[in-house]
Every structure is written in structure tokens, then in C-alpha cells.
Design a protein around this motif. Sequence first.
Motif, PDB file in Angstrom:
ATOM      1  N   ILE A   1       0.889  -1.165   0.000  1.00 54.03           N
ATOM      2  CA  ILE A   1       0.000   0.000   0.000  1.00 54.03           C
ATOM      3  C   ILE A   1       0.918   1.203   0.000  1.00 54.03           C
ATOM      4  O   ILE A   1       2.060   1.100   0.487  1.00 54.03           O
ATOM      5  CB  ILE A   1      -0.988  -0.040   1.200  1.00 54.03           C
ATOM      6  CG1 ILE A   1      -2.170   0.874   0.947  1.00 54.03           C
ATOM      7  CG2 ILE A   1      -0.294   0.294   2.518  1.00 54.03           C
ATOM      8  CD1 ILE A   1      -3.425   0.498   1.700  1.00 54.03           C
ATOM      9  N   ARG A   2       0.443   2.319  -0.552  1.00 53.11           N
ATOM     10  CA  ARG A   2       1.333   3.483  -0.620  1.00 53.11           C
ATOM     11  C   ARG A   2       1.886   3.812   0.744  1.00 53.11           C
ATOM     12  O   ARG A   2       1.120   3.986   1.684  1.00 53.11           O
ATOM     13  CB  ARG A   2       0.563   4.704  -1.153  1.00 53.11           C
ATOM     14  CG  ARG A   2       0.478   4.749  -2.653  1.00 53.11           C
ATOM     15  CD  ARG A   2      -0.589   5.675  -3.112  1.00 53.11           C
ATOM     16  NE  ARG A   2      -1.901   5.088  -2.894  1.00 53.11           N
ATOM     17  CZ  ARG A   2      -3.045   5.742  -3.164  1.00 53.11           C
ATOM     18  NH1 ARG A   2      -3.021   6.977  -3.627  1.00 53.11           N
ATOM     19  NH2 ARG A   2      -4.213   5.172  -2.967  1.00 53.11           N
ATOM     20  N   SER A   3       3.136   3.844   0.976  1.00 55.81           N
ATOM     21  CA  SER A   3       4.258   3.547   0.084  1.00 55.81           C
ATOM     22  C   SER A   3       5.158   2.529   0.777  1.00 55.81           C
ATOM     23  O   SER A   3       6.328   2.772   0.963  1.00 55.81           O
ATOM     24  CB  SER A   3       5.067   4.812  -0.195  1.00 55.81           C
ATOM     25  OG  SER A   3       4.242   5.955  -0.264  1.00 55.81           O
ATOM     26  N   HIS A   4       4.575   1.396   1.147  1.00 59.27           N
ATOM     27  CA  HIS A   4       5.418   0.423   1.829  1.00 59.27           C
ATOM     28  C   HIS A   4       4.943  -1.009   1.612  1.00 59.27           C
ATOM     29  O   HIS A   4       3.819  -1.239   1.193  1.00 59.27           O
ATOM     30  CB  HIS A   4       5.484   0.727   3.337  1.00 59.27           C
ATOM     31  CG  HIS A   4       4.155   0.667   4.021  1.00 59.27           C
ATOM     32  ND1 HIS A   4       3.335   1.768   4.125  1.00 59.27           N
ATOM     33  CD2 HIS A   4       3.486  -0.355   4.608  1.00 59.27           C
ATOM     34  CE1 HIS A   4       2.225   1.424   4.753  1.00 59.27           C
ATOM     35  NE2 HIS A   4       2.279   0.137   5.050  1.00 59.27           N
TER      36      HIS A   4
ATOM     37  N   GLU B   1      -4.519  -1.568  -2.176  1.00 63.87           N
ATOM     38  CA  GLU B   1      -5.182  -0.348  -2.648  1.00 63.87           C
ATOM     39  C   GLU B   1      -6.561  -0.685  -3.207  1.00 63.87           C
ATOM     40  O   GLU B   1      -6.782  -1.753  -3.773  1.00 63.87           O
ATOM     41  CB  GLU B   1      -4.377   0.280  -3.800  1.00 63.87           C
ATOM     42  CG  GLU B   1      -2.930   0.533  -3.497  1.00 63.87           C
ATOM     43  CD  GLU B   1      -2.683   1.844  -2.780  1.00 63.87           C
ATOM     44  OE1 GLU B   1      -3.637   2.627  -2.607  1.00 63.87           O
ATOM     45  OE2 GLU B   1      -1.525   2.061  -2.379  1.00 63.87           O
TER      46      GLU B   1
ATOM     47  N   SER C   1       3.421   6.936  -5.901  1.00 60.58           N
ATOM     48  CA  SER C   1       3.118   8.007  -4.951  1.00 60.58           C
ATOM     49  C   SER C   1       4.363   8.852  -4.767  1.00 60.58           C
ATOM     50  O   SER C   1       5.431   8.544  -5.308  1.00 60.58           O
ATOM     51  CB  SER C   1       2.722   7.398  -3.605  1.00 60.58           C
ATOM     52  OG  SER C   1       3.837   6.694  -3.093  1.00 60.58           O
ATOM     53  N   ALA C   2       4.199   9.904  -3.963  1.00 59.95           N
ATOM     54  CA  ALA C   2       5.335  10.802  -3.717  1.00 59.95           C
ATOM     55  C   ALA C   2       6.510  10.035  -3.120  1.00 59.95           C
ATOM     56  O   ALA C   2       7.669  10.369  -3.337  1.00 59.95           O
ATOM     57  CB  ALA C   2       4.904  11.923  -2.783  1.00 59.95           C
ATOM     58  N   LEU C   3       6.203   8.983  -2.360  1.00 58.64           N
ATOM     59  CA  LEU C   3       7.272   8.231  -1.704  1.00 58.64           C
ATOM     60  C   LEU C   3       7.505   6.888  -2.392  1.00 58.64           C
ATOM     61  O   LEU C   3       7.924   5.922  -1.770  1.00 58.64           O
ATOM     62  CB  LEU C   3       6.942   8.043  -0.223  1.00 58.64           C
ATOM     63  CG  LEU C   3       6.812   9.371   0.542  1.00 58.64           C
ATOM     64  CD1 LEU C   3       6.426   9.120   1.985  1.00 58.64           C
ATOM     65  CD2 LEU C   3       8.117  10.158   0.477  1.00 58.64           C
TER      66      LEU C   3
END
Lengths: 626, 202
Positions: free
Chosen positions: A538-541, A563, A612-614
Motif C-alpha cells: 500500500i502506498r508507500s510500503h 489499494e 506516490s510521492a514516496l
Amino acid sequence: MILIGLGYGCKNGAATAALASDAAKRVYVAPGEKDEVYAFLSGGFSGQMSVYGIPSTRLFKIIPVFSVFPENGYGYDEETKNMLRTTHGYVPWDDSHHIEASMTDGKQDGRWLFLNANNTPRLARIDLRSFETKEIIEIPNSAGNHASPFATENTEYLMAATRFSVPIPQASVPIENFSKGDFKGTVSMVKVDPKSGRLSLELQILVPGFDYDLSHCGKGKSHDWCFFTSYNSEQAYKMIEVGASKNDKDYILAFNWVRAKQCLDQGKASNFGGEYYRNYLPENQPAISEKLSGVKMLQPKDCPGVMYYMPTPKSPHGTDVDPTGEYIVGGGKLATVIPVHSFSKLMEVKDKPEHRSGTIMDIPILKYESTLAGEVKKPCLGPLHTEFDGKGYAYTSCFVSSEVVKWELGTWEVEQHLPAYYSVGHLSIVGGSSKDPYGKYLIALNKITKDRYLPVGMELPQSAQLYDISGGKAELLSDFPTVGEPHYSQMIPAKLLMDKAAKIYPLEENKHPYAIKNEKDARVVREGNTVRVYMTQIRSHFKPDTIEVRSGDTVFFHVTNLEQDFDIPHGFAVGGAPEMPNLLIMPGQTRTFKWKAPKPGIYPFYCTDFCSALHQEMQQYIRVLP
Amino acid sequence: MQELLLKKISKMNRLLILGVGLLLVSVYFLPIWHISLDAPQYPEGLGMRIWIDKITGSSPYDLQNINLLNHYIGMHEIVSESVPELLFMPYVLGFLIFGAFVTFLHPKVYLVILGILNIIILGILGMYDFWRWEYNYGHNLNPDAPIVVPGMAYQPPLLGCKEMLNITACSFPSWGGIILFVSLGILVFVIWSEKRRIDVTK
Ligand SMILES: [Cu+2]
């Protein structure tokens, strides 16, 4: 229009420019706007299918079908690798030619697409909600599954006929026995379950050893019939390009599938050998691969009225039925006319001895003139395929003279020549092979590009051309390079599909045996030398995020993407994994990455789809212990 | 004044009170408040609904996706279970409905005024509580969050729209909330018309 007309009259260059800017407007789809039509192009030797928007000709997606696809792991992971199983073993590539759209009452219904594999005979079903391949069935007792997969009016059956006749059952016989009748072809009837779309091989019919090339099934009054072209009625086996081009006429085989089914039900088909695989991908579960054996085989002699040969000049390639079901157009690739057979005439004469000129394997041969409705005289060189606009016109592709000719049904007069760049094979009109063409766009699927694009070495992209056929005169709008060889296409109005497209796999419906639906269930389980990692994304891991295994362990990463958001797949790749490429895991989906733990060390794994951003932080380590 | 308070309300207004009671029942089945979040990567928008007894997303997965966005800034996960007020809110509403029926049976103006006061007090308390939750969610952030913007809080507006980073958050009453306002309006109308009847007879 007046300006364009005047320009055309006096100055050609100006006219071209004016037309070009007008055409540019008609293919321009402004940012944020949607295309009007989906075009599904087969990939020929790429073994895949590609999805384009029309009129913009933008490429949206490549759907892997018969070839492995490292981009998303199709054909590699534990879930999809069984899709490519055959009696020859795992076959990672094929040659995909013809796309058929599912139909109800002869009209496109937007449920499934079907695609053939020519090399290792197979048929695939692609689901039009997820745009993914859901089923592949192998066709036994066949070699070169070219005349396939052509659907009957309500998608009751898909037809599949042999391109390369071979000994059936297979045997090592002298090749010269081809001309002694030792080689045969088959026509297969693959039943499509109307609800689930599941495929099953119901019946095969043994036919004379010609090369069966293409097919189309009837509609309306010709509902019960399918028509197959054949070439090499000479049964040449050496220098076929010469040997198979001798006869003035080869045949279109008219096949009454309803009659064949009757004979099957009356017990006239016999048990016959033949092993084949059927591979099915249930939603969010690993593909189920079944090995099946034996088919019901029907001999034409045991089922009178099931088949007739209609002589057709010379080495016919395409056979296309017009929307009314009356006209069967042959594309004699070496012929100087386009012959059109009449279904009503066929019905009238088929059982009258005076209209017959002989039989082959008890299949009556009718006289050419007896079923002929008319001929389009001197249309072009190398006519191949015909589609219809639903307004009384037919469009035929001509390979040798690189053009599409528009002609009128009934008068058989040529209306227009449209140049194609270059060497057009199939052509496709939106809904053009159905009972109800949408008739606005036509694409020509070309084999050669030469000077159309910037050169990129010896291998140039193959190409398709888009024409507007809505007006009195068809006009070229644009051309675009394609993936693989754009062999055939089905174009479907966007409104039939776009609102039904799936956005996610609902997690609560995920029945994958190794799925976990919560990070709390993430864990590593050892079973002897096998390690199963129940992993979530899941974002981000990832969870678990650090893993220890022992060198030599077989590690299964069962990765579930938690997600539930449209357009958020995550990727999964392990550094240096030699047997597995990337996996793309859709929202709510579980896929499995199999990895043989290599020599001791630290191996990173990470998300490959910028999520995602990460995203760049979506990475962790596996420690391999000695 | 006393004359007004003890006045028996008209048949027509009595029926209106009954109507308010019935109308309030629908608040059990309609969201009271709606918060929408718009961001470039969510062209279809994300939304949250506050009901009398639960918090949900506007579409089945919106709440999960809002929480996913929020985890970057270290906001606590929004789940119905973390808001204990939602456990007794249905009883508060039940009390209002009960009051309407009592007023219908015992149609005195003072009971209507009591009803108005109840709705106003509950409304103010409710809005204050809502604001407090928004404040807590927006300010009590995990210091270990991946994204920390110094001085930044993520408290959505009580009413209206507000920009927070790349997200526009808008907060407005939904059908249930509108019904509460309408009910209040009807009660005020009842008082006004009763007062007018007294004035006219004078
Ligand atoms: Cu990711």
C-alpha cells in the motif's frame, strides 16, 4: 468546402494542404477529451493485442495474450504461467491474427474479444471489463490455426480451421503423401458459454487436406452457416507458391454448423484422439490448467448437407458476409475480379445434381455460376478482405496495388480507389463484420511502411491508416505506426465499453489462496525449504518489509495490493532475479513472485510502478543467510 | 408573553409539528454533513459523509483513500469507531423526535420553544464537537510522518472551502443537516404564526 473544391480544381498542392488541416481537426482529440471508438489490433508475430483510440490513433494498452510480457509478468508468475501451457509444453510466444468481438443477435455486445494463435493452435478469450486474457484453449488435430476465431451470430460457437493440413492423427508419413490424401484438415466448433464465456471444444469435422485460410459466419438468413476459404486445392507440397497457384478456382467451403450439431446429437460423430489444454484464469486466482483428451469427430460423408464447396477464383483469402447475410464476398488474392456468392442461390441449388460438378470426400462441389451473385470487374490487384459500411457499400483491401476499393453491393460497380501505404492486408470498419456497422471509420492494416516515418534501421514499424467513410467519398485522415504486425482488428464504439471497464479488484472478493487483506496478517512462513511470504503493498510500503531466508530456499512472494483506488497498481521486482521479470499487481489483486534464494547476501526488492510521492522509498531488503 | 407560552397551538400548526417529527426520522437514513476533497490526481473527487451514527466515504473506497492520503502527513486514521459521540447521537435525535410527538399530543407553544432551544443547543454542541474533532485530526499529527510542513495544520473548514497543500477541502451540510435546519425553520414559523394569531385577535 467550396474553397477546397476550387483548390482541387486548379492547384493540387493547396488542396492537399487544406484537406490535411481539415483532416487534422477530425482526428484531434483535445486534452481531457475521449476518443469515439476503441480499436483492438492483433499483434501478428508479437502474439499480443493492442488497444488504440480512434480517431486520435493514440495507443492505450498492450494486452498480453499468447506471448510472455515482462512488463507486467504475464506468463511468468504463478498465476498466469499456466495460461501458456500446451501439449507441446510451455509455449511463450505465438502468432496472433484475427480478433473477433462477441455478438448478440449479430451485433457487438462488448463482452469479450477472441483471438487466435496460429502457430500452436489456440484460441483466447479476452474479458472487456478488465481488458485481460481470461482463457486459452488449445485446438487439437490442427496445424496452423489460421481460419479462426470466427463467431456465429450469437457467439454460440467460434470456428477454427486448419491452415496447414497434416496427417490427422499425427504420423510420420512421406511428405509426398500429401497429394495422395494422407493429409487432412479440420474444422473445430468451440462452444462459448453464453453467461460465463467459458470455452469448450464441442466438435471437429474432418475435411480434405487443403489450406483453410479464413472464415466468416453468416447472419440473419445465413445464421446457420459459416464460410471458409481454402487454397492449395492442388495439394502441392513443394514450391507451394507455384504449385498452389495453378488451379483457376479454389474453394469457399460452406459449412452448416447447425446441421453439424444435429449430426453430433444424432450420434454420427465418433470418438477421436487428440489431447489439448484448456487454461482458465478465474478472477484473482491462479490459472487452472486442465489437460483434456479426445474429441468428437464428424466425417462429412456421415452427415449429408453439412458442407458444400463453392468454387472461387484464384486462391481466395478473405471470405466476408455482408450485414444482410445474403452476400459472401471472396477475396481471390490472385484474381482479377471480386466474386460474390449469393446465399439464396446457394440454398436454391445446393441439393440439385445439375448444379454440381463433383465431390471431394463426399462434399459436393457446386458450379461457380450456380451460386454467383455477381463479380466486381477489374477492381484492383490482389483483393483480400472486405468489410461493409451498412449503407450498401463494401470496401475491399488490395494487397498488390496497395489500395482500398469502395464498391456497391448489387451493382458491383467500383466507386472509389483509396491509396494505402503500403501493401494493405486486412481492413476494419467499426462494427464492419457485424450485422450493424457503425460505419464511420475504416482502418487499413498495412504490412510495409517504407517512407512514411523517420527511418529507424532496417525494421520499420508496421502501420495502419485511418479513413473517414461517413461521407459520399472516403477520405484519408491519418496514419499511425503499430505494435507488431496489425493483422486484423475489431473496432467497437467507446460507449459500449468505457462505462463497464473495471477500476479495481474488490479486495473482499479476492479468493486467491495466498491473499491477505490486512497488514496485520503479513508474515513469513517456512515449509521445509520453501518459504512463503504473505506480503501486502500500500502506498508507500511493503509488509513485511525485511525478510530473511536461507541460500537455496524456494521463496514465494505472494503479494497483495491493498489499494482500492483506480489506477494505483504497484510493482514488485527483486534485484538480479534470473527467472522472473517485473510484476504489476492491480488494486485488490494477488500475484506471486517465485525466487530461488541465491548465494548469501543482501538483495533489494522494490515497487516498480511510480505509485506516490514516496514511491522511491517503497523498497526493502531480503537477507539471504548461508 | 405568558399568554403565548401557554397558548394551545392551532390544528394546522399541530400537524406541522407532527410533520417535523416524521421528517426528523429521515435523518437516520441520510448523511448530515459532507466533506469533499479535490486534488489534481483525484479528478473524480474524494468525499466523506458524516451520518448520525457513522462516517463513510462518498463511494465505497473513498474513506480508505482519504486515510491513505492522510497517512503521509501523519493524521490519525478516520474510522467511525474512534468517534464515541456517534454512539449516542441516534438517541439525541430520538429525543427530538419524541419531543415532536409529545408536542403533537400536548400542543402548547412552550413545548415548541423548548424544541427550538433543544435543536439550537444540540446544533451548537454538535458543531462544536465537530470542530473539536476536526481540530484534533488536523493538529495532532504523528511527528514521524513522512511529510512534515512546519507550522502547517490540516484542519478542514467547519463550513465552506479551504486549500490545504494541493487539496481543496469543502465542508457543507448534507441532506440530513438540511432537514435539521428546515425543522428548525418550521418550528420558528409555528411560533411566529401563533404570535400573529394573538396579535390579530387583539
Ligand atoms: Cu508502489
